[in-house]
Design a protein around this motif. Structure first.
Motif, short mmCIF file in Angstrom:
data_model
loop_
_atom_site.label_atom_id
_atom_site.label_comp_id
_atom_site.label_asym_id
_atom_site.label_seq_id
_atom_site.Cartn_x
_atom_site.Cartn_y
_atom_site.Cartn_z
N ALA A 201 -14.38 -5.73 16.22
CA ALA A 201 -15.25 -4.58 15.90
C ALA A 201 -15.62 -4.59 14.42
CB ALA A 201 -14.54 -3.28 16.25
N MET A 202 -16.71 -3.91 14.11
CA MET A 202 -17.05 -3.63 12.71
C MET A 202 -16.12 -2.49 12.28
SD MET A 202 -19.33 -5.63 11.50
CE MET A 202 -19.88 -4.78 10.05
N MET A 203 -15.28 -2.76 11.30
CA MET A 203 -14.25 -1.80 10.91
C MET A 203 -14.43 -1.39 9.46
SD MET A 203 -10.91 -3.58 12.67
CE MET A 203 -11.41 -5.29 12.49
N GLU A 204 -14.03 -0.17 9.16
CA GLU A 204 -13.94 0.31 7.79
C GLU A 204 -12.46 0.45 7.48
OE1 GLU A 204 -16.24 3.85 7.16
OE2 GLU A 204 -17.98 2.98 8.18
N VAL A 205 -12.01 -0.30 6.48
CA VAL A 205 -10.60 -0.29 6.12
C VAL A 205 -10.46 0.39 4.77
CG1 VAL A 205 -8.54 -1.70 5.73
CG2 VAL A 205 -10.29 -2.47 7.35
N SER A 206 -9.66 1.44 4.73
CA SER A 206 -9.37 2.15 3.48
C SER A 206 -7.96 1.79 3.05
CB SER A 206 -9.46 3.67 3.69
OG SER A 206 -10.77 4.02 4.09
N ILE A 207 -7.85 1.34 1.82
CA ILE A 207 -6.57 0.84 1.32
C ILE A 207 -6.25 1.54 0.01
CG2 ILE A 207 -5.33 -1.19 0.49
CD1 ILE A 207 -7.34 -2.85 2.26
N ASP A 208 -5.10 2.22 -0.02
CA ASP A 208 -4.58 2.80 -1.26
C ASP A 208 -3.55 1.80 -1.77
OD1 ASP A 208 -3.80 4.38 -3.36
OD2 ASP A 208 -2.93 5.98 -2.12
N ASN A 209 -4.05 0.79 -2.49
CA ASN A 209 -3.24 -0.33 -2.95
C ASN A 209 -2.20 0.15 -3.95
OD1 ASN A 209 -2.40 -2.95 -3.78
ND2 ASN A 209 -4.44 -3.74 -3.40
N ASP A 210 -0.96 -0.28 -3.78
CA ASP A 210 0.16 0.14 -4.61
C ASP A 210 0.47 -0.95 -5.63
OD1 ASP A 210 2.43 1.31 -5.64
OD2 ASP A 210 3.67 0.90 -3.88
N GLY A 211 0.11 -0.72 -6.86
CA GLY A 211 0.43 -1.68 -7.91
C GLY A 211 -0.74 -1.95 -8.84
N PRO A 212 -1.77 -2.60 -8.43
CA PRO A 212 -1.99 -3.23 -7.12
C PRO A 212 -1.17 -4.50 -6.95
CG PRO A 212 -3.80 -3.76 -8.58
CD PRO A 212 -2.88 -2.85 -9.35
N VAL A 213 -0.71 -4.70 -5.72
CA VAL A 213 -0.01 -5.92 -5.35
C VAL A 213 -0.78 -6.52 -4.19
CG1 VAL A 213 2.11 -6.89 -4.38
CG2 VAL A 213 2.24 -5.05 -6.09
N VAL B 224 0.81 -1.21 0.00
CA VAL B 224 0.00 0.00 0.00
C VAL B 224 0.85 1.26 0.00
CG1 VAL B 224 -1.94 -1.12 1.17
CG2 VAL B 224 -0.22 0.05 2.54
N LYS B 225 0.25 2.32 -0.55
CA LYS B 225 0.82 3.66 -0.43
C LYS B 225 0.41 4.23 0.92
CE LYS B 225 0.84 4.51 -5.36
NZ LYS B 225 0.31 5.31 -6.46
N SER B 226 -0.81 3.86 1.36
CA SER B 226 -1.32 4.22 2.68
C SER B 226 -2.53 3.35 2.97
CB SER B 226 -1.71 5.70 2.75
OG SER B 226 -2.80 5.96 1.88
N SER B 227 -2.88 3.28 4.24
CA SER B 227 -4.04 2.49 4.65
C SER B 227 -4.48 2.98 6.03
CB SER B 227 -3.67 1.01 4.71
OG SER B 227 -4.79 0.22 4.98
N GLN B 228 -5.78 2.87 6.28
CA GLN B 228 -6.28 3.26 7.60
C GLN B 228 -7.51 2.44 7.94
OE1 GLN B 228 -7.14 7.47 7.20
NE2 GLN B 228 -9.30 7.05 6.87
N VAL B 229 -7.78 2.36 9.23
CA VAL B 229 -8.96 1.65 9.71
C VAL B 229 -9.68 2.53 10.72
CG1 VAL B 229 -7.69 0.35 11.49
CG2 VAL B 229 -9.85 -0.53 10.64
#
Length: 158
Positions: free
Chosen positions: A131-143, A8-13
């Motif tokens: 927990a119920m989570m929201e995951v944001s992923i800025d996938n790099d590649g994508p890989v 990832v370039k960045s990711s957050q939950v």
């Protein structure tokens, strides 16, 4: 044990709109713990995640050879528990989670896995277990890779 690993370039939950974990360049790990997993699977998976060469050998050379690991680049890790990785959809229309570890044992193993990753010295963030989570992923590649390590007869493969 199953891990969906994403470069990832960045990711957050977030949980209920509250940011609980965030990283920049590195790996996002969605982690499923099986009811047969032991510390041997955790050890193998942590070494594999930290050692896989998934990053180009020089910055800005995106089409270059992948010669560096997340450890080599000083990357970051966002680790999110994901029991649904053991959902079996072969029968019927509702997944079966019989192979997923029960929450109490899964939480202990998940936390041990996170500790093993932290021993690398890299920045390691997590979601909130259960927990119920929201995951944001800025996938790099994508890989994106699926890693799996199953215990055999109560013992791990070599």
């Amino acid at each position: 044990m199953r891990v969906v690993l994403q470069r990832v370039k960045s990711s957050q939950v977030t949980v209920s709109g509250r940011l609980v974990g965030q990283i920049d360049r590195g790996l996002n790990l969605l982690v499923g713990i099986a009811n047969t997993d032991t510390e041997a699977e955790l050890d193998w998976m942590a070494k594999k995640c930290l050692g896989l060469r998934l990053f180009p050998d020089s910055d800005g050379e995106e089409n270059g050879r992948w010669d560096k690991s997340v450890t080599d680049i000083g990357g970051e890790l966002l680790v999110v528990s994901q029991f649904t990785l053991y959902g079996d959809c072969r029968k019927g229309r509702r997944p079966s989670f019989d192979k997923s570890a029960k929450p109490t044992s899964a939480k202990v193993l998940f936390e041990k896995f996170v500790e093993k990753l932290k021993q690398s010295g890299l920045r390691v963030e997590t979601g909130e277990f259960g927990a119920m989570m929201e995951v944001s992923i800025d996938n790099d590649g994508p890989v994106t890779l699926l890693l799996e390590r199953e215990a055999i007869s109560g013992k791990s493969e070599a």
